[in-house]
Design a protein around this motif. Sequence first.
Motif, PDB file in Angstrom:
ATOM      1  N   THR A  31      10.688   1.642   1.826  1.00  0.00           N
ATOM      2  CA  THR A  31      10.456   0.881   3.045  1.00  0.00           C
ATOM      3  C   THR A  31      11.585   1.171   4.020  1.00  0.00           C
ATOM      4  N   ASN A  60       8.563  -0.675   8.185  1.00  0.00           N
ATOM      5  CA  ASN A  60       7.556   0.378   7.953  1.00  0.00           C
ATOM      6  C   ASN A  60       7.503   0.605   6.447  1.00  0.00           C
ATOM      7  N   ALA A  61       6.476   0.072   5.811  1.00  0.00           N
ATOM      8  CA  ALA A  61       6.420   0.023   4.352  1.00  0.00           C
ATOM      9  C   ALA A  61       5.445   1.031   3.772  1.00  0.00           C
ATOM     10  N   GLN A  62       5.898   1.772   2.784  1.00  0.00           N
ATOM     11  CA  GLN A  62       5.017   2.636   1.996  1.00  0.00           C
ATOM     12  C   GLN A  62       4.272   1.765   0.997  1.00  0.00           C
ATOM     13  N   VAL A  63       2.956   1.976   0.881  1.00  0.00           N
ATOM     14  CA  VAL A  63       2.147   1.238  -0.079  1.00  0.00           C
ATOM     15  C   VAL A  63       1.516   2.226  -1.051  1.00  0.00           C
ATOM     16  N   TYR A  67      -4.556   1.775  -1.972  1.00  0.00           N
ATOM     17  CA  TYR A  67      -4.205   0.387  -1.625  1.00  0.00           C
ATOM     18  C   TYR A  67      -5.460  -0.450  -1.449  1.00  0.00           C
ATOM     19  N   LEU A  76       3.067  -7.710   4.120  1.00  0.00           N
ATOM     20  CA  LEU A  76       4.210  -7.283   4.923  1.00  0.00           C
ATOM     21  C   LEU A  76       5.191  -8.422   5.166  1.00  0.00           C
ATOM     22  N   MET A  93       2.415  -0.222   7.826  1.00  0.00           N
ATOM     23  CA  MET A  93       2.322   0.307   6.462  1.00  0.00           C
ATOM     24  C   MET A  93       1.653   1.670   6.460  1.00  0.00           C
TER      25      MET A  93
END
Length: 230
Positions: A31, A60-63, A67, A76, A93
Amino acid sequence: MTSVVPPPRTATPVLTVRRLTRTEDGERLHTLLWPAGPGWRMISSAVLGGGVGERSWVLNAQVPHGYRRIDPDTHLTELAREAGVRGAGVGLMTAADVAGYAHAHDGGAEALATAGIGVRGWAAVPGEGSDRPPAPGTVNIVAALPVALTDAALVNAVTTATEAKVQALLDAGHDCSGTPTDAVCVAARVPRAGEEVHAFAGPRSLWGARLARAVHRAVHRAAARCADPV
């Protein structure tokens, strides 16, 4: 008496992110957190904190791939809380590894981009769209300008950043305008007393031109680093 207009706040880079790591569904994920702090107005298409308003952080998050959560805004919010930020912010994301982000600047304008471009294409295609969220591959763009913008100029800045993104993808050899889930966030300063509030941010305006070049460089570099597009 002649008033003195303060210079734009361009002295030092501000778009400095922290990289965080977590494990989710057995997958090691990254993230990016920009703890912007007070004094920023942001416009964004993000699922969390989208629209226009004062915001103090961007996540800014990697999932995980595949998903399946149907509450990305809640997800988030949880990630932001775990990262130690409170108050109003913006949450983006992507399934791309955000550790491969690219940062660029031009004359005080800054841009950060992450790229997952395995699922890509052109915006205008035949057929009906869907009201269901597509899989998060995503080119995410976060940009910051050290000046104040009107609401109309903020919208103009989003258009400019998007045009620069498309140009960068084409220049990088990708025959597309983006992915189905691209998101953008542009931050500008909250106006101070006596400070100019810029009414234009198109690609030929002073700050729009700088924004366009910064976004182009960041997206081009991020797309080049995308060794395993998603």
